[in-house]
Design a protein around this motif. Structure first.
Motif: not given
Lengths: 228, 122
Positions: A66, A147, A169-170
């Protein structure tokens, strides 16, 4: 304002696949600029990227996927790009699907974020976990871990902020941040290469799975009532 | 009669701790903000060490049946708060380090770009 698109690819030890990903993007008719963020790879990822002539940003220490993505977003924002597509360096996300994401933002009521979703790639266990996260966090997105996303300038301004730097985290954290800021997020169904698993590093050991589950549950709970 | 008077032992211990803190501050091993905090702690240790009976007075005033536990409780509470503050500070530092690594990566790339373009012009 002219539409200027950048593709941000966070990469850590992706020497086997990064060239193919770059070549795939170069075949597109929209000709986006490619920004690869080398997250302190120990293989020859950086050399391959530099030889291919695309922009290569090198982290001196590994910060995680991220934060590597965020570096690319900061660069894109300062260079005046109007939209950024983020995609994995392992080949899971298909460059041929980028145009599907871009097509959506040319509409009159364009969203701020377009997520390339492919729920079919998830196992039964992952689908159960995603459902739990969705229920707790109130996120209405089907593929919460993808993602493969397109961000416009409003989303970029939010995601390069210091608040977003603390996320690990994304997936859920970023989606909650977007939701709390009132940005419009939509999903577009895309195909992905099922030979790869974009979360392989997160799910590489039972301890990491447990850590990911607990930390994501915690962030989902802690942000339930959080507004801007 | 015991060989050591407990008050002397605790007073000597307190004095050593307080003197060490003062010495560390004098030699600039601690930053100014921490220095003030540690001087207060050193004075507290000195006061308590020289006069341990203070413990009993506080215990009686607060209605605590076993006064020596006060010191343990205070030490535990202070340690917990300190750990919490340390984690908050670590989060801030982590964010600064992350932003610095990101900025260095971007600046390095721009530097390489401008060097390459100036070489092309030559």
């Amino acid at each position: 304002m002219d539409f200027r698109l950048a593709i941000v690819i966070p990469a850590k030890n992706e020497a086997n696949s990064i060239q193919a990903v770059i070549d795939g993007i170069r075949t597109l008719s929209i000709k986006p600029h490619i920004i690869v963020v080398n997250d302190a790879s120990t293989d020859c990822t950086a050399e391959i990227v530099k030889k291919s002539g695309v922009i290569c940003l090198n982290h001196m220490e590994s910060l995680g996927a991220w934060q590597a993505t965020q570096t690319g977003l900061i660069y894109a924002q300062t260079q005046g790009y109007t939209a950024v597509v983020t995609m994995d360096a392992d080949g899971q996300h298909l460059s041929s699907e980028i145009e599907k994401l871009v097509a959506v933002v040319s509409d009159f009521e364009a969203p701020d974020v377009v997520i390339g979703a492919c729920q079919g790639r998830a196992s039964f266990a992952k689908k159960v976990v995603w459902n739990i996260f969705r229920k707790i966090s109130g996120i209405k997105i089907g593929d919460i871990t993808s993602g493969f996303r397109l961000y416009n300038r409003s989303a970029l301004a939010l995601l390069i902020s210091q608040r977003a730097s603390l996320l690990e985290y994304q997936d859920v954290g970023v989606l909650l941040l977007l939701k709390a800021s009132g940005l419009k997020v939509i999903e577009v169904q895309v195909s992905m290469d099922k030979r790869y698993d974009g979360n392989s590093r997160i799910f590489s050991s039972w301890f990491k799975i447990l850590y990911y589950l607990v930390s994501t549950l915690l962030i989902s709970f802690s942000k339930i009532f959080h507004k801007k | 009669m015991t060989f050591f008077n407990p008050q002397i032992v605790s007073a000597v211990l307190a004095l050593s701790i307080a003197m060490s803190i003062f010495w560390l501050i004098r030699r600039d091993y601690l930053i100014q903000r921490d220095g003030i905090k540690w001087i207060v702690i050193a004075l507290g240790v000195l006061l308590y060490g020289i006069n341990p009976a203070l413990n009993d007075s506080i215990g009686n005033a607060l209605g605590i049946g076993y006064p020596p536990i006060i010191v343990v409780l205070i030490a535990l509470a202070v340690t917990l708060i300190k750990l919490l503050i340390a984690d908050i500070e670590r989060a801030k530092l982590q964010m600064s380090v992350t932003r610095l690594i990101q900025k260095v990566a971007i600046l390095e790339s721009r530097l390489e770009e401008s060097l390459a373009s100036s070489q092309e012009k030559q």
